[in-house]
Design a protein around this motif. Structure first.
Motif, PDB file in Angstrom:
ATOM      1  N   LEU A 188       0.839  -1.193   0.000  1.00 48.48           N
ATOM      2  CA  LEU A 188       0.000   0.000   0.000  1.00 48.48           C
ATOM      3  C   LEU A 188       0.874   1.243   0.000  1.00 48.48           C
ATOM      4  O   LEU A 188       1.994   1.227   0.501  1.00 48.48           O
ATOM      5  N   SER A 189       0.317   2.309  -0.536  1.00 44.75           N
ATOM      6  CA  SER A 189       0.999   3.599  -0.519  1.00 44.75           C
ATOM      7  C   SER A 189      -0.031   4.655  -0.153  1.00 44.75           C
ATOM      8  O   SER A 189      -1.213   4.520  -0.471  1.00 44.75           O
ATOM      9  N   TYR A 190       0.440   5.685   0.537  1.00 44.87           N
ATOM     10  CA  TYR A 190      -0.472   6.768   0.886  1.00 44.87           C
ATOM     11  C   TYR A 190       0.253   8.096   0.763  1.00 44.87           C
ATOM     12  O   TYR A 190       1.399   8.248   1.176  1.00 44.87           O
ATOM     13  N   ILE A 242      -8.306   1.851  -1.070  1.00 43.85           N
ATOM     14  CA  ILE A 242      -8.937   0.876  -0.181  1.00 43.85           C
ATOM     15  C   ILE A 242     -10.351   1.357   0.162  1.00 43.85           C
ATOM     16  O   ILE A 242     -10.602   2.556   0.258  1.00 43.85           O
ATOM     17  N   PRO A 243     -11.285   0.424   0.366  1.00 49.58           N
ATOM     18  CA  PRO A 243     -12.650   0.821   0.702  1.00 49.58           C
ATOM     19  C   PRO A 243     -12.757   1.339   2.139  1.00 49.58           C
ATOM     20  O   PRO A 243     -11.943   0.990   3.001  1.00 49.58           O
ATOM     21  N   GLU A 244     -13.746   2.145   2.359  1.00 52.33           N
ATOM     22  CA  GLU A 244     -13.940   2.781   3.666  1.00 52.33           C
ATOM     23  C   GLU A 244     -14.027   1.772   4.807  1.00 52.33           C
ATOM     24  O   GLU A 244     -13.540   2.035   5.908  1.00 52.33           O
ATOM     25  N   VAL A 303      -6.507  -0.663   8.352  1.00 50.16           N
ATOM     26  CA  VAL A 303      -5.325  -0.178   7.642  1.00 50.16           C
ATOM     27  C   VAL A 303      -4.669   0.954   8.445  1.00 50.16           C
ATOM     28  O   VAL A 303      -3.436   1.053   8.478  1.00 50.16           O
ATOM     29  N   ALA A 304      -5.449   1.756   9.122  1.00 51.72           N
ATOM     30  CA  ALA A 304      -4.875   2.796   9.990  1.00 51.72           C
ATOM     31  C   ALA A 304      -4.038   2.151  11.094  1.00 51.72           C
ATOM     32  O   ALA A 304      -2.976   2.665  11.461  1.00 51.72           O
ATOM     33  N   GLU A 305      -4.491   1.011  11.604  1.00 50.27           N
ATOM     34  CA  GLU A 305      -3.726   0.284  12.618  1.00 50.27           C
ATOM     35  C   GLU A 305      -2.401  -0.218  12.034  1.00 50.27           C
ATOM     36  O   GLU A 305      -1.372  -0.201  12.713  1.00 50.27           O
ATOM     37  N   VAL A 306      -2.417  -0.639  10.786  1.00 53.22           N
ATOM     38  CA  VAL A 306      -1.199  -1.091  10.118  1.00 53.22           C
ATOM     39  C   VAL A 306      -0.228   0.086   9.982  1.00 53.22           C
ATOM     40  O   VAL A 306       0.960  -0.036  10.289  1.00 53.22           O
ATOM     41  N   PHE A 307      -0.734   1.226   9.519  1.00 53.11           N
ATOM     42  CA  PHE A 307       0.126   2.397   9.369  1.00 53.11           C
ATOM     43  C   PHE A 307       0.659   2.862  10.729  1.00 53.11           C
ATOM     44  O   PHE A 307       1.801   3.311  10.827  1.00 53.11           O
ATOM     45  N   HIS A 366      -4.339  11.422  -2.282  1.00 49.56           N
ATOM     46  CA  HIS A 366      -5.409  10.429  -2.279  1.00 49.56           C
ATOM     47  C   HIS A 366      -6.224  10.513  -0.990  1.00 49.56           C
ATOM     48  O   HIS A 366      -5.715  10.901   0.055  1.00 49.56           O
ATOM     49  N   VAL A 367      -7.446  10.117  -1.083  1.00 49.16           N
ATOM     50  CA  VAL A 367      -8.340  10.113   0.074  1.00 49.16           C
ATOM     51  C   VAL A 367      -7.931   9.036   1.070  1.00 49.16           C
ATOM     52  O   VAL A 367      -8.062   9.203   2.272  1.00 49.16           O
ATOM     53  N   ALA A 368      -7.412   7.933   0.563  1.00 49.19           N
ATOM     54  CA  ALA A 368      -7.034   6.782   1.384  1.00 49.19           C
ATOM     55  C   ALA A 368      -5.864   6.074   0.711  1.00 49.19           C
ATOM     56  O   ALA A 368      -5.536   6.356  -0.443  1.00 49.19           O
ATOM     57  N   PRO A 369      -5.237   5.125   1.423  1.00 45.87           N
ATOM     58  CA  PRO A 369      -4.147   4.367   0.805  1.00 45.87           C
ATOM     59  C   PRO A 369      -4.611   3.633  -0.455  1.00 45.87           C
ATOM     60  O   PRO A 369      -5.786   3.273  -0.581  1.00 45.87           O
ATOM     61  N   ILE A 370      -3.659   3.416  -1.370  1.00 46.28           N
ATOM     62  CA  ILE A 370      -3.966   2.689  -2.601  1.00 46.28           C
ATOM     63  C   ILE A 370      -3.077   1.452  -2.696  1.00 46.28           C
ATOM     64  O   ILE A 370      -1.997   1.399  -2.119  1.00 46.28           O
ATOM     65  N   VAL A 371      -3.555   0.463  -3.431  1.00 40.68           N
ATOM     66  CA  VAL A 371      -2.800  -0.758  -3.680  1.00 40.68           C
ATOM     67  C   VAL A 371      -1.799  -0.471  -4.802  1.00 40.68           C
ATOM     68  O   VAL A 371      -2.192  -0.098  -5.901  1.00 40.68           O
TER      69      VAL A 371
END
Length: 87
Positions: A9-11, A62-64, A70-74, A15-20
């Motif tokens: 993932l990248s952010y 990524i979907p909402e 994903v925030a926990e991963v970051f 972008h509104v959210a991370p992307i694959v």
């Protein structure tokens, strides 16, 4: 034995959210993980999350419903990077 899979993932603020940005299974997953380690990118292992993210297309946001996990991963990655910087 389940086949190894990896999702990158990248952010950024564009972008509104991370992307694959990369995904794969088996040998491709191994190469993604090797590249991450080569560039000191922390690797977070969660098979369930990898399955969900693996259903997305490359460059897809990524979907909402995955924002929280994903925030926990970051947050995990941030903590790892902070510990490395302190050394």
């Amino acid at each position: 034995m389940t086949r190894k899979r990896a999702i990158a993932l990248s952010y950024d603020e564009q972008h509104v959210a991370p992307i694959v940005v990369a995904k794969g299974e088996g040998a491709v997953a191994e190469r993604i993980i090797e590249k991450a380690k080569q560039y000191d990118v922390p690797v977070y292992e969660d098979e369930t999350l990898a399955v969900m993210l693996g259903q997305l297309q490359l460059n897809e946001t990524i979907p909402e419903e995955l924002y929280k996990v994903v925030a926990e991963v970051f947050a995990f990655i941030y903590q790892v990077e902070k510990k490395v910087e302190e050394r």
